[in-house]
Structures are given as structure tokens and as C-alpha cells.
Design an enzyme around this catalytic site. Structure first.
Site, PDB file in Angstrom:
ATOM      1  N   CYS A 145       0.843  -1.207   0.000  1.00 37.52           N
ATOM      2  CA  CYS A 145       0.000   0.000   0.000  1.00 37.52           C
ATOM      3  C   CYS A 145       0.878   1.258   0.000  1.00 37.52           C
ATOM      4  CB  CYS A 145      -0.972  -0.002   1.179  1.00 37.52           C
ATOM      5  SG  CYS A 145      -2.294   1.238   0.997  1.00 37.52           S
ATOM      6  N   ASP A 216      -3.611   1.439  10.229  1.00 37.58           N
ATOM      7  CA  ASP A 216      -4.796   2.292  10.352  1.00 37.58           C
ATOM      8  C   ASP A 216      -5.359   2.242  11.763  1.00 37.58           C
ATOM      9  OD1 ASP A 216      -4.697   1.614   7.275  1.00 37.58           O
ATOM     10  OD2 ASP A 216      -5.870   3.444   7.546  1.00 37.58           O
TER      11      ASP A 216
HETATM   12  C1  RUB Z   1      -3.877   3.347   3.355  1.00 41.24           C
HETATM   13  C2  RUB Z   1      -3.217   2.367   4.254  1.00 41.24           C
HETATM   14  C3  RUB Z   1      -1.920   2.795   4.890  1.00 41.24           C
HETATM   15  C4  RUB Z   1      -2.237   3.327   6.300  1.00 41.24           C
HETATM   16  C5  RUB Z   1      -1.045   4.038   6.934  1.00 41.24           C
HETATM   17  O1  RUB Z   1      -5.205   2.979   3.026  1.00 41.24           O
HETATM   18  O2  RUB Z   1      -3.709   1.294   4.544  1.00 41.24           O
HETATM   19  O3  RUB Z   1      -1.042   1.722   5.020  1.00 41.24           O
HETATM   20  O4  RUB Z   1      -3.319   4.238   6.241  1.00 41.24           O
HETATM   21  O5  RUB Z   1      -0.738   5.195   6.197  1.00 41.24           O
HETATM   22  P1  RUB Z   1      -6.113   3.967   2.140  1.00 41.24           P
HETATM   23  P2  RUB Z   1       0.186   6.341   6.828  1.00 41.24           P
HETATM   24  O6  RUB Z   1      -5.337   4.293   0.900  1.00 41.24           O
HETATM   25  O7  RUB Z   1      -7.362   3.184   1.879  1.00 41.24           O
HETATM   26  O8  RUB Z   1      -6.387   5.194   2.977  1.00 41.24           O
HETATM   27  O9  RUB Z   1       1.421   5.679   7.315  1.00 41.24           O
HETATM   28  O10 RUB Z   1       0.442   7.315   5.691  1.00 41.24           O
HETATM   29  O11 RUB Z   1      -0.597   6.983   7.943  1.00 41.24           O
END
Ligand code: RUB
Length: 328
Positions: A145, A216
Site C-alpha cells: 500500500c 490504520d
Molecule cells: C492506506 C493504508 C496505509 C495506512 C497508513 O489505506 O492502509 O497503510 O493508512 O498510512 P487507504 P500512513 O489508501 O485506503 O487510505 O502511514 O500514511 O498513515
């Protein structure tokens, strides 16, 4: 349980919000603003702007206005506790301090939002420092991701060491891995993009030394909710004996979510997977997050250092009583 963790939001009437606020709400819902950290900071800033936009002099009316805004923001993406925590950190201070007039309320919300945004950004740097310290010259990493904190960790490792190689899954159905691959490439990292289903094979054949992902929601039992596919990668990493690290800032932890079974996993539309009209008679299921149990996580890297996933509850008790100044 202190107020900060009990979201007693209620919409009491039809509330009209400024256009910019509604744009943020729509931006989060439609994923133009995405990634747990960015979502939380945008929501916090939107509430601060809402506080500044309130032109009346009635404290209760302002409180209701902000809580209606918070409720709307919370409805956009149900899985990430970071959104709820960003909102709570922004609004709860005024209540804790017993603020009772419009001017002080406005000041409190704007100040709390600045505090939260600053702390959440500095947490990324601290985690990148701790996480990159786990690597060395020639390390190969895999990520899934698009996590700003996982990307920062890999980019920092690339600044510190020679021969860092990264693999980024494309991350169906939204392809957030495209963003990751571009971000890593623009930081000068030697990066390959792979299809999600190639993860185990690549880990084995390309000598992946460590996996870094974001989070998340981190539950009290150490279960981590992150982009769907994360749990399979953790399982494969464990099978291959490859360390699986979750990068988690303070506001990704949820003191009131005991375990994964309490996490609301967001399900999005079929059209994100394929055109349903081309598949008559076929039903679609599109959960966009999944749950990785503590036993498949090597450690959770926080701004204070790495902790074992099984030790989350103790960490949260210490961390939150320090940050917020109250006992849980
Ligand atoms: C994004 C996702 C990321 C986490 C952490 O999902 O799963 O791994 O949100 O992100 P989506 P960060 O694209 O559905 O929002 O480290 O930038 O907080």
C-alpha cells in the site's frame, strides 16, 4: 474511562458547513485524501477551520456545530482509528480544561490541531529513524500500500546505507502502490513494483530482509488493521522467517478497541474491483482493510522505539497518560 476515548458525538439538527469543510469531508470519503496520517491531519485542520469560521457568540451552539462536523468526518472512513483520534485530540482539550466561552474554545481547538499535526509529522521522522536503524548496507525491503511512515523509513535507510532495494506491491484495487513506487523512486531508492500475489515469491527469491507497512488501527491486543493484503504478507514473512514491522504513530493506537473483532472493516463498491455489468450474476465483495494478528508481527515501531505487538496495552497506558496527562 476519560472523555477523550468516549465519542459522544450527536447530530442534533441539520447543520450547514462551509464549502471548504464539505470539500475535505468529500475528499476523504472519495479517497482524494487518503492514508491514515493525512486523513487525520486533514480532519483536524478542517475542525480548526470550522472553529475559526464560527461567527456567533453562543458557546453551546459552537460546541454543537463542531461536534456535528466531527460526526460527519467520522462517517467518512470507518476503519482507521487515527481519524477518530485526530478528531478527539483536536476537540477534547477544551472539554478537559472546562472551556466555556467561544473565544477560548476557538483558541483551544486551533492550538490542539496545530499540536496534533506537528506531533504526528514529527512521529514520522522519529519512526523513520528507528526503522531505518534496523537495516544495513544491501538490505532489501518490501512494502504494501502507501504508508507515509513506511515510505519515509525506506527513504531514510536509502540515505544512510548503500545498496538498499525495495519492492512495492501495486495494492489492488486502488493501486496505492503506484504512489509508493513513485515516491521511493523520486527519493532515489532502487524500487520494483510487483503484483500483490507475487509478494511471497519475491520475498523468497529476491532475499527480502524485512517488510515495513503502516497501520490504520492498532488494537490493545496488538492486532493491526491495515490495507487489505497486509495479513497475507505477514503470514508469508513469518513462514519465511523475515521480520515484519508495522510503523505506528501514537494516534494509530486505540485504547478502546480490545481486539480485531471490534474493528469495523470498511467495504467499498464493486466498481473498484471490476465493472459489475461485465459479470452478470457475479456478486462482489470489496473489504479494503484486513487484520494482522500480533503473533505475525515482529514489532511495532513507534516514535518511542520498537515494541512487541503483544505489549501494546502497557505501551498505550504509559503513552497516553503521558501525552494527555491523565490516568486511564
Ligand atoms: C492506506 C493504508 C496505509 C495506512 C497508513 O489505506 O492502509 O497503510 O493508512 O498510512 P487507504 P500512513 O489508501 O485506503 O487510505 O502511514 O500514511 O498513515
Amino acid at each position: 474511562m476519560p472523555y477523550i476515548y468516549t465519542s459522544d458525538w450527536h447530530v442534533t439538527k441539520e447543520t450547514v458547513f462551509p464549502k471548504a469543510f464539505s470539500e475535505t469531508v468529500d475528499g476523504i470519503r472519495e479517497m482524494r485524501i487518503r492514508g491514515a496520517g493525512r486523513i487525520a491531519r486533514s480532519a483536524s485542520k478542517a475542525l480548526a477551520a470550522l472553529a475559526e469560521s464560527y461567527g456567533g457568540s453562543d458557546f453551546s451552539e459552537m460546541a454543537e456545530f463542531l461536534h456535528d462536523g466531527a460526526k460527519l468526518l467520522l462517517s467518512t472512513r470507518p476503519t482507521a482509528v487515527s481519524l477518530k483520534n485526530g478528531i478527539l485530540f483536536t476537540l477534547a482539550g477544551a472539554k478537559e480544561d472546562g472551556v466555556k466561552n467561544v473565544g477560548d474554545y476557538r483558541k483551544s481547538v486551533v492550538g490542539a490541531s496545530e499540536w496534533f499535526c506537528e506531533k504526528s509529522v514529527s512521529a514520522i521522522d522519529a519512526i523513520a529513524k528507528h526503522g531505518s536503524g534496523l537495516l544495513c548496507d544491501g538490505s532489501t525491503v518490501l512494502t504494501h500500500c502507501n504508508s507515509s511512515v513506511a515510505v519515509s523509513t525506506i527513504a531514510r535507510a536509502n540515505e544512510m546505507y548503500d545498496g538498499i532495494r525495495a519492492f512495492a506491491t501495486e495494492t489492488r484495487p486502488w493501486n496505492q502502490g503506484h504512489i509508493t513506487a513513485r515516491e521511493l523512486a523520486s527519493s532515489g531508492v532502487d524500487v520494483n513494483m510487483i503484483v500483490d500475489s507475487a509478494a511471497r515469491h519475491i520475498m523468497e527469491r529476491e532475499g527480502v530482509d524485512a517488510v515495513f507497512v503502516g497501520a490504520d488501527t492498532i488494537c490493545m491486543d496488538g492486532t493491526v488493521a491495515n490495507k487489505v493484503g497486509t495479513s497475507q504478507i505477514a503470514l508469508a514473512a513469518m513462514d519465511l522467517g523475515i521480520p515484519f514491522y508495522v510503523c505506528g504513530e501514537f494516534y494509530k493506537f486505540s485504547p478502546d478497541i480490545k481486539s480485531g473483532s471490534y474493528v469495523v472493516v470498511e467495504e467499498r463498491g464493486a466498481s473498484e474491483i471490476a465493472d459489475p455489468f461485465k459479470f452478470p450474476g457475479v456478486k462482489f465483495k470489496n473489504p479494503v482493510f484486513d487484520l494482522t494478528p500480533a503473533r505475525n508481527i515482529t514489532s511495532i515501531i513507534t516514535e518511542d522505539g520498537a515494541i512487541r505487538a503483544e505489549k501494546v496495552a502497557g505501551f498505550v497506558k504509559r503513552k497516553f497518560s503521558r501525552v494527555m496527562g491523565f490516568e486511564m
